[in-house]
Design an enzyme around this catalytic site. Structure first.
Site, PDB file in Angstrom:
ATOM      1  N   ASP A   1       0.937  -1.182  -0.158  1.00 59.38           N
ATOM      2  CA  ASP A   1      -0.024   0.243  -0.140  1.00 59.38           C
ATOM      3  C   ASP A   1       1.087   0.915   0.415  1.00 59.38           C
ATOM      4  OD1 ASP A   1      -2.360   1.441  -0.179  1.00 59.38           O
ATOM      5  OD2 ASP A   1      -3.166   0.454   1.457  1.00 59.38           O
TER       6      ASP A   1
ATOM      7  N   ASP B   1      -9.901   2.786  -3.405  1.00 56.66           N
ATOM      8  CA  ASP B   1     -10.545   2.549  -2.967  1.00 56.66           C
ATOM      9  C   ASP B   1     -11.755   1.988  -3.818  1.00 56.66           C
ATOM     10  OD1 ASP B   1      -9.216   1.717   0.001  1.00 56.66           O
ATOM     11  OD2 ASP B   1      -8.154   1.206  -2.032  1.00 56.66           O
TER      12      ASP B   1
END
Length: 686
Positions: free
Chosen positions: A189, A244
């Site tokens: 990430d 996302d």
């Protein structure tokens, strides 16, 4: 990230934590066509027809898009994310046939570790969640013939507010731990990255993984911030292209539109990643989930299940286990599908396959059924006397003379595989079913619809009969012929139907089904059905009414539901606040979030729509939107781009003679971060 702090997703926590630690913001990344919903505007990336040559990793990994599971979309960091769950998912992969369908990776997301490293700087698995450690879980997953994935961040901490350790400055040590545990996949990430150059951070972890000697698929999750498609083919095996995903229609479509233009950059060993699947999580209908799965597959996207399979319905398993659709995603040629057309929300997307066939998605973005059509030539197939076309959701083969067409339900996708197959004549002719006329009716008032059956095949449909059925108690009567001895290529049987809903039928959507039965030249009995939706509506009262007091026909929204008399709270119904624009509070109105589309039945009896429109004050200085009013298929009023610093703007439209009025909000062309759009005091005069 693109989503506000009111949400409980990782996206929200990223917003709070920030790219430079806790203090700064972390930016994340066709029947006659019915009224079409304009394509929601998402940022569109312009790419060259041929992507620059960047050598892919020559390690033989991820030669087709990775398939598996990740817990995040269903559990986030809740306590039910633990060793028992992970083992249970591995068991279900085997028991439900998902392993046989190609799913391999069982991936852990954030919150698997303790917040602090040990005295030697090593990562420590949370003993409450993983009492036997990660290696024991990996061993169990491997014993099932599957692979284990893990998560960390290319920063000093991960994205969760609890502050779990990231790998920045610990890349080689952490990679060694992952390899020693038997990890097969790393999702890396982008939170708390201290502003360190992304290419440098992600290349360091690439080198650390390579140094372990263990084959580990490397998933770059930097949200498309630094255009990884331009530089990461020799760094990772896949890279996120967007922020996302969320379990709602607006989010899925927005991400689709951002990922589609990047097709030139995808290929074996290096894939565009539009984020994990939401199929089965409950925020969309099964029709929408079939679209989600179809579109991810035609984009050659990684297929990472995001629902808790222990709770999944048979319908969810049917979608995830569709081997015809999976074969499109996993085709070894590795081409991502490209857009052929997208006018009026009627999308045609085609993907070249290794065997020379084409996968073709007919995707209806709009809120009403639409006819979508293309041809074998348009999708890249060579000239041929006829073609074999397989419907990948109906699992049936037909022949076509070259036209590919279907009436596609609202938010639906017809996924086809078409080939210049010399054996086309062994299949029955394809027929196209359609229904002309408005599917809106008032109780006890008959409407006339026209059913159509068209032979698209090279061979005739013989002994054809058609029927239209509705709910129990409805009157559905033909007004013209329902049979034909033979229907040659290109010919259409048109049948009128008089449809009446009984007096007192409540407003809402009701199912109609148009069916055709016919025989192929070889005598094979064939049946085809078109599920449709009719809406029982009530004419608005005379005079002026607030739209928030009237029922709508449909409503789509970028985040959360449209709210009545409050702003949009982005999650559950009723979580908004008083509508406030430029310091003025309004008691009435509609709270939306771009992209949004709200439709109302006006029955050709109304004259005017008016509202004060703007971005709600609750977003501070954030948010840019544009408002539109549509009367049937015509835009009759619009604002320019409005920002949060602007006072409410009056918007009035003449809707005389319109059957349906639509209130549309677009994102202003810059993505839909904080786009809380208010239709304050929205009123309809009839």
């Amino acid at each position: 990230m693109r989503h506000p702090h009111t949400r409980t997703t990782r996206t929200a926590r990223r917003r709070l934590l920030g790219a430079l630690g806790a203090g700064l913001l972390c930016t994340a990344g066709l029947a006659t066509p019915a009224v079409a919903t304009p394509a929601a505007r998402a940022p569109v990336t312009t790419v060259p027809a041929q992507a620059p040559a960047v050598p892919a990793l020559a390690d033989g990994l991820a030669l087709t898009p990775p398939m598996g599971f990740n817990n995040w979309n269903s559990t986030h960091c809740r306590a039910d994310f633990n060793e028992t769950m992970v083992k249970g998912i591995a068991d279900l992969f085997v028991a439900k046939g998902l392993k046989d369908a190609g799913y391999r990776y069982v991936n852990l997301d954030d919150c698997w570790a303790l917040p602090n490293r040990d005295a030697n700087g090593k990562l420590v698995p949370d003993p409450a969640r993983f009492p036997n450690g990660i290696k024991a879980v990996a061993d169990y997953v491997h014993s099932k013939g599957l692979k284990l994935g893990i998560y960390t961040s290319a920063g000093i901490k991960t994205c969760n507010s609890a502050g779990f350790p990231g790998a920045l400055g610990h890349e080689y040590s952490d990679a060694r731990q992952f390899a020693d545990w038997g990890v097969d996949y790393l999702k890396y990430d982008n939170c708390n990255n201290l502003g360190v150059d992304a290419r440098s951070r992600y290349r360091t972890m690439r080198d650390a993984l390579r140094a372990t000697g263990r084959p580990i698929v490397y998933s770059i999750c930097e949200w498309g911030e630094n255009k990884p498609w331009e530089w990461a083919a020799d760094v990772g095996h896949l890279w996120r292209t967007t922020g996302d995903i969320s379990d709602d229609w607006g989010s899925m479509v927005s991400i689709l539109k951002q990922n589609l233009p990047l097709a030139p950059y995808a290929g074996p060993g290096h894939w565009n990643d539009p984020d994990m699947l939401e199929v089965g999580n409950g925020g969309m209908t099964d029709t929408e989930y079939r679209s989600h799965f179809s579109l991810w597959s035609i984009m050659a996207a990684p297929l990472l299940i995001g629902t808790d399979l222990r709770k999944a319905t048979p319908a969810t398993f049917d979608i995830l286990d569709n081997k015809d659709v999976i074969a499109v995603d996993q085709d070894p040629l590795g081409k991502q599908g490209t857009v052929i057309s997208s006018v009026g929300g009627r999308w045609v997307i085609a993907k070249e396959m290794k065997d020379g066939s084409r996968a073709v998605a007919l995707f209806n973005e709009s809120g009403t059924a639409q006819r979508i059509a293309t041809t074998a030539s348009a999708v890249g197939l060579p000239a041929a006397p006829a073609y074999t076309v397989r419907d990948l959701w109906q699992h049936r083969d037909d022949n076509t003379a070259g036209t590919l067409a279907s009436t596609v339900p609202a938010h639906g996708t017809v996924l086809l595989r078409v080939s210049a197959d010399p054996r086309w004549a062994t299949h029955p002719p394809a027929v196209e079913l359609g229904l002309d006329g408005s599917p809106l009716l008032e109780a006890a008032t008959p409407v006339t619809l026209t059913g159509t059956v068209t032979d698209l095949g090279r061979t005739p449909a013989r002994r054809l009969s058609v029927s239209l059925t509705g709910p129990a108690g409805w009157s559905v009567r033909p007004t013209s012929a329902t049979t034909a001895g033979a229907l040659p290529t290109g010919r259409t049987l048109r049948t009128g139907w008089r449809v009446t809903a009984p007096a007192g039928t409540p407003t809402g959507a009701y199912d109609l089904t148009l069916r055709a039965r016919y025989r192929s030249p070889s005598g094979e009995q064939v049946s085809s059905a078109l599920p449709l939706s009719a809406s029982v509506v009530v004419r608005p009262p005379a005079g002026t009414s607030y739209l928030s007091d009237l029922p709508w026909l449909s409503a789509t929204n970028g985040w959360g539901p449209v709210e009545r008399d409050t702003s949009n709270g982005e999650s559950a119904a009723g979580d908004g606040h008083p509508i406030t624009i430029g310091g003025t509070v309004y008691a009435k109105g509609l709270g939306a979030h771009a992209p949004s589309d709200i439709s109302f039945y006006t029955g050709r009896a109304c004259r005017t729509v008016r509202a004060d429109v703007g971005v709600d004050d609750e977003k501070g200085l954030k948010g840019t939107v544009a408002f539109e009013i549509w009367a049937d298929g015509t835009k009759v009023a619009a604002t320019g781009v409005l920002t949060n610093t602007m006072p409410a703007q009056p918007l009035t439209a003449d809707v005389t003679g319109a059957q349906v009025v639509r209130l549309v909000v677009t994102d202003g062309g810059d993505g839909n971060d904080s786009d809380h759009a208010d239709w304050a005091d929205a009123a309809l005069t009839c």
